[in-house]
Design a protein around this motif. Structure first.
Motif, PDB file in Angstrom:
ATOM      1  N   LYS A   1      -9.088   1.435  23.175  1.00  0.00           N
ATOM      2  CA  LYS A   1      -8.061   2.438  24.016  1.00  0.00           C
ATOM      3  C   LYS A   1      -7.408   1.837  25.058  1.00  0.00           C
ATOM      4  N   ILE A   2      -8.150   0.688  25.644  1.00  0.00           N
ATOM      5  CA  ILE A   2      -7.256  -0.192  26.552  1.00  0.00           C
ATOM      6  C   ILE A   2      -6.440  -0.948  26.210  1.00  0.00           C
ATOM      7  N   GLY A   3      -6.466  -1.273  24.926  1.00  0.00           N
ATOM      8  CA  GLY A   3      -5.630  -2.331  24.154  1.00  0.00           C
ATOM      9  C   GLY A   3      -4.698  -1.355  23.241  1.00  0.00           C
ATOM     10  N   ARG A   4      -4.536  -0.122  23.426  1.00  0.00           N
ATOM     11  CA  ARG A   4      -3.828   0.619  22.558  1.00  0.00           C
ATOM     12  C   ARG A   4      -2.228   0.530  22.929  1.00  0.00           C
ATOM     13  N   PRO A   5      -2.076   0.599  24.489  1.00  0.00           N
ATOM     14  CA  PRO A   5      -0.616   0.366  24.588  1.00  0.00           C
ATOM     15  C   PRO A   5       0.014  -1.039  24.113  1.00  0.00           C
ATOM     16  N   VAL A   6      -0.960  -2.012  24.137  1.00  0.00           N
ATOM     17  CA  VAL A   6      -0.393  -3.523  23.574  1.00  0.00           C
ATOM     18  C   VAL A   6      -0.080  -3.182  22.261  1.00  0.00           C
ATOM     19  N   VAL A   7      -1.020  -2.612  21.272  1.00  0.00           N
ATOM     20  CA  VAL A   7      -0.737  -2.283  19.889  1.00  0.00           C
ATOM     21  C   VAL A   7       0.206  -1.531  19.717  1.00  0.00           C
ATOM     22  N   ASN A   8       0.824  -0.420  20.467  1.00  0.00           N
ATOM     23  CA  ASN A   8       1.870   0.396  20.443  1.00  0.00           C
ATOM     24  C   ASN A   8       3.126  -0.462  20.469  1.00  0.00           C
ATOM     25  N   ARG A   9       3.050  -1.375  21.578  1.00  0.00           N
ATOM     26  CA  ARG A   9       4.341  -2.102  21.736  1.00  0.00           C
ATOM     27  C   ARG A   9       4.460  -3.008  20.507  1.00  0.00           C
ATOM     28  N   VAL A  10       3.525  -3.638  20.108  1.00  0.00           N
ATOM     29  CA  VAL A  10       3.660  -4.461  18.998  1.00  0.00           C
ATOM     30  C   VAL A  10       4.377  -3.839  17.882  1.00  0.00           C
ATOM     31  N   GLN A  11       3.564  -2.709  17.389  1.00  0.00           N
ATOM     32  CA  GLN A  11       4.357  -1.801  16.401  1.00  0.00           C
ATOM     33  C   GLN A  11       5.703  -1.487  16.451  1.00  0.00           C
ATOM     34  N   LYS A  12       5.992  -1.228  17.769  1.00  0.00           N
ATOM     35  CA  LYS A  12       7.325  -0.704  18.100  1.00  0.00           C
ATOM     36  C   LYS A  12       8.346  -1.958  17.954  1.00  0.00           C
ATOM     37  N   ALA A  13       8.021  -3.025  18.338  1.00  0.00           N
ATOM     38  CA  ALA A  13       8.899  -4.190  18.190  1.00  0.00           C
ATOM     39  C   ALA A  13       9.397  -4.516  16.917  1.00  0.00           C
TER      40      ALA A  13
END
Length: 452
Positions: free
Chosen positions: A401-413
């Motif tokens: 959950k803590i890492g989810r914003p990072v994962v989302n940013r990678v996906q969006k990039a």
């Protein structure tokens, strides 16, 4: 100090405008382990945090505290049971971001809040009182595990077991290692074995700024046993830039896993093994680099704070570098080659927490940006891994959950590559992406750009 008095104080509104200062860690003082004194300090700092709440989104330590307060009868800290204090401690993995990037009350502010080192003190008390599981001691024994798991055939068995669903279920039940956590691979051809016959490049080193132009590589446990390719990439890139590289002849774990466990005596033993070896190399004109940010931070910050009067510790602190910090210093003096043979396209780059808190700037981004037709999408947010936190059954889902914003940013990039200086953070992102695509370390990307 009551919450009312904190909220109304002038210092409370403005905080400190000076650079954060770290006080030495008085871990050898018997009072450090006095539980009554510890809880008095926990109460003081938790009350300040309750009145501020700027760090609510950094990790799960702060939401654990704030939720407990909000759900208590008084809705103040005095309504929170003492056992919850230990829950807060367990959720802190010493990323240091609250101290370095969020808290306005760190020293030299008169309230003197150093949340990570208070958590470290609590972990040390808990460890001394036998409060940790055998699982926790095992997971932080990186040298012992690595030596065993890197034995030929054994490494194959370990890696196969780590990929086996029945074995992972057994690990979950027996040790509390979450079945969905990505576990590192082990290599029988460790970095030290691969570089056993390596001779430093036979060129005269060129000093530049504080750098001598020749480097001793502190392999690290992870770099040696789990991802030796990163060390090989580092040697290739540095020697392409006419920087002779040799291995540190003897090394042990830097001590960071044991620090996070609160086993400070083990940290001291690692220091006694490593510092003399590194000092000898420094005396012979070698700079030190290590490929994992946490290991560099250990020598740059934590050991100097644990041993503030040790001149050898200070000497290592002043001569150890993050690899990209080193390359950026060389570039500043016109000694970094830019003969790249290709572009990297778009790179989604997560800045590791233990790199951010070294206060050296975004040197990895700076160097990778030298590659033509390369765009770096920088993500300054924690992956939630921490080395052991993300693999423990009770914390894995929170870590994701803590890492989810990072994962989302990678996906969006929609980037051509995604990367982190911390290999474990990279694999945490990989896990969040569904394991469809592996991370590439920045040094690996740089080697690709050079075409070497």
């Amino acid at each position: 100090m009551s919450n009312e008095s904190q909220s109304s104080g002038e210092g409370r509104r403005e905080g400190s405008l000076e650079a954060p200062q770290r006080h030495p860690l008085a871990w050898q003082d018997p009072a450090f382990y006095d539980e009554t004194d510890l809880f008095a300090e926990l109460e003081r700092v938790f009350d300040i945090c309750h009145g501020c709440r700027r760090c609510f989104s950094l990790c799960n330590a702060f939401p654990t505290l704030f939720d407990a307060i909000d759900e208590s009868e008084t809705m103040e800290l005095d309504g929170v049971p003492r056992e919850v204090y230990w829950d807060v401690v367990d959720h802190c993995y010493l990323c240091d971001l609250c101290f370095m990037t969020k808290c306005p009350y760190v020293p030299p502010h008169e309230w003197n809040v150093d949340f990570p080192h208070l958590m470290l003190r609590a972990k040390a008390v808990k460890f001394r009182n036998g409060g940790f599981r055998a699982r926790d001691k095992l997971l932080t024994s990186t040298d012992a595990i690595g030596k065993l798991a890197s034995i030929p055939v054994v490494s194959q068995v370990v890696n196969a077991a780590n990929r086996s669903e029945p074995m992972r279920d057994l690990l979950d039940k027996a040790l509390g290692v979450h079945p969905d956590a990505l576990l590192p691979q082990y290599h029988s051809r460790t970095l030290r074995r691969r570089l056993a016959d390596h001779q430093p490049l036979a060129v005269a080193p060129e000093p530049a700024g504080p750098t001598t132009g020749k480097v001793a590589l502190f392999a690290t446990c992870y770099g040696n046993y789990n991802e030796p390719d990163i060390g090989e990439d580092l040697v290739a890139v540095f020697e392409h830039n006419r920087i002779p590289v040799r291995l540190v002849e003897k090394e042990q774990c830097c001590g960071m896993p044991k620090l996070e466990l609160g086993d400070l005596e083990a940290v001291a033993r690692a220091k006694e093994a490593n510092i003399p070896e590194l000092v000898k190399l420094i005396a012979d004109g070698w700079d030190i680099v290590a490929p994992v940010p946490s290991c560099v931070l250990m020598f740059k910050q934590e050991l100097p704070l644990m041993f503030p009067d040790d001149a050898d510790v200070a000497r290592v602190r002043d001569h150890i570098y993050d690899p990209f910090e080193y390359l950026a210093l060389r570039h500043r003096h016109g000694l970094l080659k830019t003969d790249f043979t290709g572009s990297l396209g778009k790179v989604a780059y997560q800045v590791a927490c233990h790199l951010r808190v070294q206060n050296i700037g975004l040197k990895t981004r700076e160097v990778l940006s030298l590659v033509p037709d390369t765009a770096i999408d920088t993500i300054e947010r924690c992956s939630g891994h921490d080395g052991t936190y993300a693999v423990k059954s009770e914390f894995h889902e929170v870590s994701m959950k803590i890492g989810r914003p990072v994962v989302n940013r990678v996906q969006k990039a929609g980037a051509d590559h995604y990367s982190s200086d911390c290999p474990m953070a990279g694999h945490q992102i990989e896990n969040g992406l569904g394991r469809d695509r592996a991370p590439e370390h920045p040094m690996t990307l740089l080697r690709k750009a050079y075409g070497i």
